[in-house]
Design a protein around this motif. Sequence first.
Motif, PDB file in Angstrom:
ATOM      1  N   ALA A  27       0.828  -1.213   0.000  1.00 60.49           N
ATOM      2  CA  ALA A  27       0.000   0.000   0.000  1.00 60.49           C
ATOM      3  C   ALA A  27       0.863   1.264   0.000  1.00 60.49           C
ATOM      4  N   VAL A  28       1.920   1.278   0.800  1.00 57.80           N
ATOM      5  CA  VAL A  28       2.816   2.435   0.831  1.00 57.80           C
ATOM      6  C   VAL A  28       3.512   2.606  -0.512  1.00 57.80           C
ATOM      7  N   THR A  29       3.946   1.508  -1.108  1.00 56.34           N
ATOM      8  CA  THR A  29       4.598   1.579  -2.408  1.00 56.34           C
ATOM      9  C   THR A  29       3.625   2.056  -3.480  1.00 56.34           C
ATOM     10  N   THR A  30       2.384   1.595  -3.409  1.00 54.18           N
ATOM     11  CA  THR A  30       1.366   2.045  -4.363  1.00 54.18           C
ATOM     12  C   THR A  30       1.116   3.547  -4.227  1.00 54.18           C
ATOM     13  N   ALA A  31       1.072   4.037  -3.007  1.00 56.55           N
ATOM     14  CA  ALA A  31       0.905   5.480  -2.795  1.00 56.55           C
ATOM     15  C   ALA A  31       2.097   6.251  -3.357  1.00 56.55           C
ATOM     16  N   PHE A  32       3.301   5.737  -3.138  1.00 57.52           N
ATOM     17  CA  PHE A  32       4.499   6.380  -3.672  1.00 57.52           C
ATOM     18  C   PHE A  32       4.463   6.426  -5.198  1.00 57.52           C
ATOM     19  N   VAL A  33       4.106   5.309  -5.819  1.00 54.48           N
ATOM     20  CA  VAL A  33       4.048   5.251  -7.282  1.00 54.48           C
ATOM     21  C   VAL A  33       2.974   6.193  -7.811  1.00 54.48           C
ATOM     22  N   THR A  34       1.834   6.249  -7.151  1.00 54.54           N
ATOM     23  CA  THR A  34       0.749   7.136  -7.589  1.00 54.54           C
ATOM     24  C   THR A  34       1.162   8.591  -7.494  1.00 54.54           C
ATOM     25  N   ILE A  35       1.762   8.981  -6.382  1.00 52.40           N
ATOM     26  CA  ILE A  35       2.210  10.369  -6.214  1.00 52.40           C
ATOM     27  C   ILE A  35       3.296  10.707  -7.216  1.00 52.40           C
ATOM     28  N   ASP A  36       4.234   9.775  -7.420  1.00 48.92           N
ATOM     29  CA  ASP A  36       5.311  10.012  -8.371  1.00 48.92           C
ATOM     30  C   ASP A  36       4.772  10.146  -9.789  1.00 48.92           C
ATOM     31  N   THR A  37       3.793   9.345 -10.125  1.00 55.02           N
ATOM     32  CA  THR A  37       3.230   9.396 -11.480  1.00 55.02           C
ATOM     33  C   THR A  37       2.414  10.654 -11.718  1.00 55.02           C
ATOM     34  N   LEU A  38       1.620  11.056 -10.742  1.00 54.57           N
ATOM     35  CA  LEU A  38       0.709  12.176 -10.943  1.00 54.57           C
ATOM     36  C   LEU A  38       1.327  13.552 -10.717  1.00 54.57           C
TER      37      LEU A  38
END
Length: 116
Positions: A27-38
């Motif tokens: 979940a933390v990695t998914t949040a990181f990837v989402t923030i990095d992408t957006l």
Amino acid sequence: MASGLLTTLARLTFGNRASQIYLGLVAVTTAFVTIDTLFVDHQDASFAGVWLFFLAAPTIFVFFIGGELLGGTFADSAAFVYPALVLSVLIQAAALGGFVRLFRDRPGRPSRPREA
């Protein structure tokens, strides 16, 4: 009978500390990837999404092989990749729960009474 199986799978997947830590890390990695992408502007492509696939390995590769057998264009679509990623993470969380249960309930291990 089916509800008992679903309850057991849910306990294996979400009901132990090892699976919870793994799912929290995902979940933390998914949040990181989402923030990095957006929100982060990159000159080149970002490799942040690779971390999700590292966490989902090796089961994600089984899904990719199966997807290639179904057809390469379908396996490359987001409609295949995202559900495959979610399913592989859930399978691995259940496997972690199974290993925890296996090592906790080993025969020959002295049992300790639980304190109330």
